[in-house]
Scaffold this motif. Structure first.
Motif, PDB file in Angstrom:
ATOM      1  N   UNK A  78      13.824  -0.181 -14.920  1.00 53.31           N
ATOM      2  CA  UNK A  78      12.947   0.389 -13.961  1.00 53.31           C
ATOM      3  C   UNK A  78      11.633  -0.308 -13.421  1.00 53.31           C
ATOM      4  N   UNK A  79      10.928  -1.236 -14.358  1.00 55.75           N
ATOM      5  CA  UNK A  79      10.023  -1.857 -13.364  1.00 55.75           C
ATOM      6  C   UNK A  79      11.209  -2.767 -12.146  1.00 55.75           C
ATOM      7  N   UNK A  80      11.785  -2.919 -12.291  1.00 58.85           N
ATOM      8  CA  UNK A  80      12.258  -3.919 -11.329  1.00 58.85           C
ATOM      9  C   UNK A  80      12.701  -3.246  -9.682  1.00 58.85           C
ATOM     10  N   UNK A  81      13.258  -1.850 -10.612  1.00 63.37           N
ATOM     11  CA  UNK A  81      12.689  -0.927  -9.244  1.00 63.37           C
ATOM     12  C   UNK A  81      11.887  -0.117  -8.307  1.00 63.37           C
ATOM     13  N   UNK A  82      10.784   0.172  -9.725  1.00 65.15           N
ATOM     14  CA  UNK A  82       9.722   0.326  -9.138  1.00 65.15           C
ATOM     15  C   UNK A  82       8.885  -0.427  -8.564  1.00 65.15           C
ATOM     16  N   UNK A  83       8.346  -1.795  -8.588  1.00 68.06           N
ATOM     17  CA  UNK A  83       8.400  -2.849  -7.776  1.00 68.06           C
ATOM     18  C   UNK A  83       8.493  -2.927  -6.562  1.00 68.06           C
ATOM     19  N   UNK A  84      10.065  -3.151  -6.957  1.00 72.24           N
ATOM     20  CA  UNK A  84      10.847  -2.943  -5.340  1.00 72.24           C
ATOM     21  C   UNK A  84      10.181  -1.646  -4.435  1.00 72.24           C
ATOM     22  N   UNK A  85       9.877  -1.014  -4.385  1.00 69.19           N
ATOM     23  CA  UNK A  85       9.558   0.262  -3.891  1.00 69.19           C
ATOM     24  C   UNK A  85       8.007   0.211  -3.429  1.00 69.19           C
ATOM     25  N   UNK A  86       7.158  -0.791  -4.203  1.00 68.70           N
ATOM     26  CA  UNK A  86       5.813   0.091  -4.250  1.00 68.70           C
ATOM     27  C   UNK A  86       5.834  -1.838  -4.450  1.00 68.70           C
ATOM     28  N   UNK A  87       6.123  -2.684  -3.679  1.00 67.53           N
ATOM     29  CA  UNK A  87       5.414  -3.682  -3.882  1.00 67.53           C
ATOM     30  C   UNK A  87       4.333  -4.016  -2.349  1.00 67.53           C
ATOM     31  N   UNK A  88       4.660  -3.583  -1.283  1.00 70.39           N
ATOM     32  CA  UNK A  88       3.106  -4.018  -0.177  1.00 70.39           C
ATOM     33  C   UNK A  88       1.892  -3.057  -0.904  1.00 70.39           C
ATOM     34  N   UNK A  89       2.364  -1.436  -1.604  1.00 73.24           N
ATOM     35  CA  UNK A  89       0.994  -1.047  -2.086  1.00 73.24           C
ATOM     36  C   UNK A  89       0.470  -1.914  -3.175  1.00 73.24           C
ATOM     37  N   UNK A  90       1.265  -2.454  -3.884  1.00 71.53           N
ATOM     38  CA  UNK A  90       0.816  -3.346  -5.383  1.00 71.53           C
ATOM     39  C   UNK A  90       0.003  -4.795  -4.679  1.00 71.53           C
ATOM     40  N   UNK A  91       0.339  -5.093  -4.316  1.00 70.74           N
ATOM     41  CA  UNK A  91      -0.221  -6.167  -2.968  1.00 70.74           C
ATOM     42  C   UNK A  91      -2.020  -5.872  -2.861  1.00 70.74           C
ATOM     43  N   UNK A  92      -1.680  -5.151  -2.035  1.00 76.93           N
ATOM     44  CA  UNK A  92      -2.902  -4.373  -2.187  1.00 76.93           C
ATOM     45  C   UNK A  92      -3.938  -3.878  -3.390  1.00 76.93           C
ATOM     46  N   UNK A  93      -3.606  -3.666  -4.320  1.00 77.25           N
ATOM     47  CA  UNK A  93      -3.562  -3.347  -5.328  1.00 77.25           C
ATOM     48  C   UNK A  93      -4.580  -4.226  -6.125  1.00 77.25           C
ATOM     49  N   UNK A  94      -3.431  -5.624  -5.635  1.00 79.68           N
ATOM     50  CA  UNK A  94      -4.792  -6.607  -6.263  1.00 79.68           C
ATOM     51  C   UNK A  94      -4.909  -6.907  -5.419  1.00 79.68           C
ATOM     52  N   UNK A  95      -5.122  -7.022  -4.017  1.00 81.89           N
ATOM     53  CA  UNK A  95      -6.008  -7.385  -2.957  1.00 81.89           C
ATOM     54  C   UNK A  95      -7.719  -7.145  -3.138  1.00 81.89           C
ATOM     55  N   UNK A  96      -7.792  -6.051  -3.542  1.00 76.81           N
ATOM     56  CA  UNK A  96      -8.861  -4.793  -3.574  1.00 76.81           C
ATOM     57  C   UNK A  96      -9.306  -5.021  -5.064  1.00 76.81           C
ATOM     58  N   UNK A  97      -8.422  -5.694  -6.587  1.00 78.21           N
ATOM     59  CA  UNK A  97      -8.582  -5.767  -7.685  1.00 78.21           C
ATOM     60  C   UNK A  97      -9.314  -7.541  -7.408  1.00 78.21           C
ATOM     61  N   UNK A  98      -8.990  -8.443  -6.938  1.00 72.97           N
ATOM     62  CA  UNK A  98      -9.433  -9.444  -6.284  1.00 72.97           C
ATOM     63  C   UNK A  98     -10.870  -9.325  -5.879  1.00 72.97           C
ATOM     64  N   UNK A  99     -11.183  -8.675  -4.995  1.00 68.67           N
ATOM     65  CA  UNK A  99     -12.365  -9.241  -4.480  1.00 68.67           C
ATOM     66  C   UNK A  99     -13.484  -8.356  -5.031  1.00 68.67           C
ATOM     67  N   UNK A 100     -12.913  -7.201  -5.671  1.00 63.81           N
ATOM     68  CA  UNK A 100     -14.088  -6.777  -7.419  1.00 63.81           C
ATOM     69  C   UNK A 100     -14.655  -8.137  -8.100  1.00 63.81           C
ATOM     70  N   UNK A 101     -13.684  -8.269  -8.520  1.00 63.07           N
ATOM     71  CA  UNK A 101     -13.954  -9.410  -9.047  1.00 63.07           C
ATOM     72  C   UNK A 101     -14.857 -10.435  -8.800  1.00 63.07           C
ATOM     73  N   UNK A 102     -14.102 -10.838  -7.561  1.00 66.09           N
ATOM     74  CA  UNK A 102     -15.422 -12.097  -7.099  1.00 66.09           C
ATOM     75  C   UNK A 102     -15.687 -11.477  -6.505  1.00 66.09           C
ATOM     76  N   UNK A 103     -16.627 -10.510  -6.111  1.00 64.31           N
ATOM     77  CA  UNK A 103     -18.294 -10.075  -5.547  1.00 64.31           C
ATOM     78  C   UNK A 103     -18.427  -9.772  -6.570  1.00 64.31           C
ATOM     79  N   UNK A 104     -17.896  -8.858  -7.848  1.00 62.54           N
ATOM     80  CA  UNK A 104     -18.739  -9.199  -9.362  1.00 62.54           C
ATOM     81  C   UNK A 104     -19.487 -10.202  -9.512  1.00 62.54           C
ATOM     82  N   UNK A 105     -18.978 -11.061  -9.379  1.00 58.95           N
ATOM     83  CA  UNK A 105     -19.840 -12.681 -10.065  1.00 58.95           C
ATOM     84  C   UNK A 105     -20.315 -12.846  -8.562  1.00 58.95           C
TER      85      UNK A 105
END
Length: 334
Positions: A78-105
């Motif tokens: 299931x992890x493989x099937x879900x990540x395969x379909x959601x790879x691009x939005x998951x990448x944007x999710x990580x970018x958003x979380x990284x921006x938050x973490x950097x900005x907070x500090x």
């Protein structure tokens, strides 16, 4: 030696994964919501808003890591099937979380004239992360298939989740602040609550149309009568919450925690409704939790680790919230 059979373990790990996702949605949901509605025209309010989530926001994301980890080790197919379909939005999710973490500090370390820039980065990162999660949820609901209509639905879902996070984020600020910023949060909470209400209503109507299995689950007696309690409770919280928000603030700050509590109930009922709609599928209409589960031997080993890890994370979460209880002004020191 196997203590539990694969069927039982699959159900246990599905429950743990769902529990982790739910806690992440509520806990990281409110601090994402604070970032989404960060008041850019008032530096003092921004400082107070960020102070209200300062001791918690990083730890809240632990539940996302746990959920993804459980999905990977317990349901690798299931992890493989879900990540395969959601790879691009998951990448944007990580970018958003990284921006938050950097900005907070960085906002706490840069010169005062540069702090606004990093507050904008924190706000933008929060919006990107929230919208990405909503897009992923929408695409999951329609079966992880990219068609024109499915993408439109996923974009609409991204908007709905962003509004829901803004709702619970402002409810959190009502609980954690006082005076003018609390009044501002009450106003924003009413506005985002209206958007979240119509968003959840629309998704609830569209979901059975695009997914026949969901329609069967919610209309087949006798369970349909029991399941009806879930949407009734959800929409009742919106109605009661709107009345509560109109009456706030009260003397001695009474009732300040009610909007946040009601928002948590809305998140809980919405999540349970989705979970019941798709059970036993972990990948909609493709893989059940029993088909996607690892072998019984592997799950038994993982189960031993989960018995120790999950309570520790839960205990730390409770300890953190107990230790840093109180209004945001009291937390600025930390």
């Amino acid at each position: 030696m196997n203590w539990l059979d694969q069927h039982t373990l699959a159900l246990i790990f599905a429950g743990l994964t769902a529990f982790s996702i739910l806690l992440y949605a509520m806990l990281d949901g409110y601090d994402l919501g604070v970032g989404i509605t960060l008041p850019m025209n008032n530096e003092a309010w921004r400082d107070t808003s960020i102070a209200s989530i300062g001791p918690f926001w990083d730890a809240n994301e632990t539940w996302l890591v746990l959920a993804v980890g459980l999905l990977l080790v317990a349901f690798p197919a299931a992890h493989s099937a879900i990540l395969k379909a959601l790879y691009l939005p998951a990448s944007f999710l990580l970018i958003g979380l990284i921006l938050r973490g950097v900005a907070f500090d960085f906002r706490a370390k840069v010169k005062p004239e540069h702090k606004l820039r990093w507050d904008w980065v924190f706000k933008i990162g929060s919006i990107i992360a929230s919208f990405s999660q909503g897009f992923m949820l929408g695409l999951y609901v329609v079966g992880l298939e990219y068609t024109y209509l499915n993408v439109v639905f996923a974009l609409f879902s991204g908007f709905c989740v962003t509004a829901a996070y803004a709702l619970i984020g402002n409810a959190w600020l009502i609980l954690k602040t006082t005076d003018e910023i609390q009044l501002h949060a009450i106003k924003r909470c009413r506005q985002s609550g209206m958007l979240a209400f119509f968003g959840i209503l629309a998704v609830s109507l569209i979901n059975p149309i695009v997914n026949v299995n969901v329609l069967n689950v919610w209309t087949s007696p006798p369970f349909a009568y029991f399941f009806a309690i879930i949407p009734i409770t959800c929409f009742a919280m919106f109605a009661i919450g709107y009345k509560v928000l109109k009456d706030l603030p009260l003397e001695d700050d009474q009732g300040a925690g009610l909007p946040f509590l009601m928002s948590c109930v809305i998140f809980f009922t919405s999540f349970v409704g989705l979970a019941l709609s798709f059970y036993p599928y972990v990948v909609p209409n493709q893989l059940t939790i029993y088909q996607a589960a690892s072998s019984a031997e592997s799950l038994n080993i993982i189960f031993i680790g989960a018995v120790f890890v999950v309570p520790v994370i839960a205990a730390y979460t409770v300890f953190a919230y107990f230790t840093f209880r109180g209004k945001a002004d009291e937390l600025k020191y930390y």
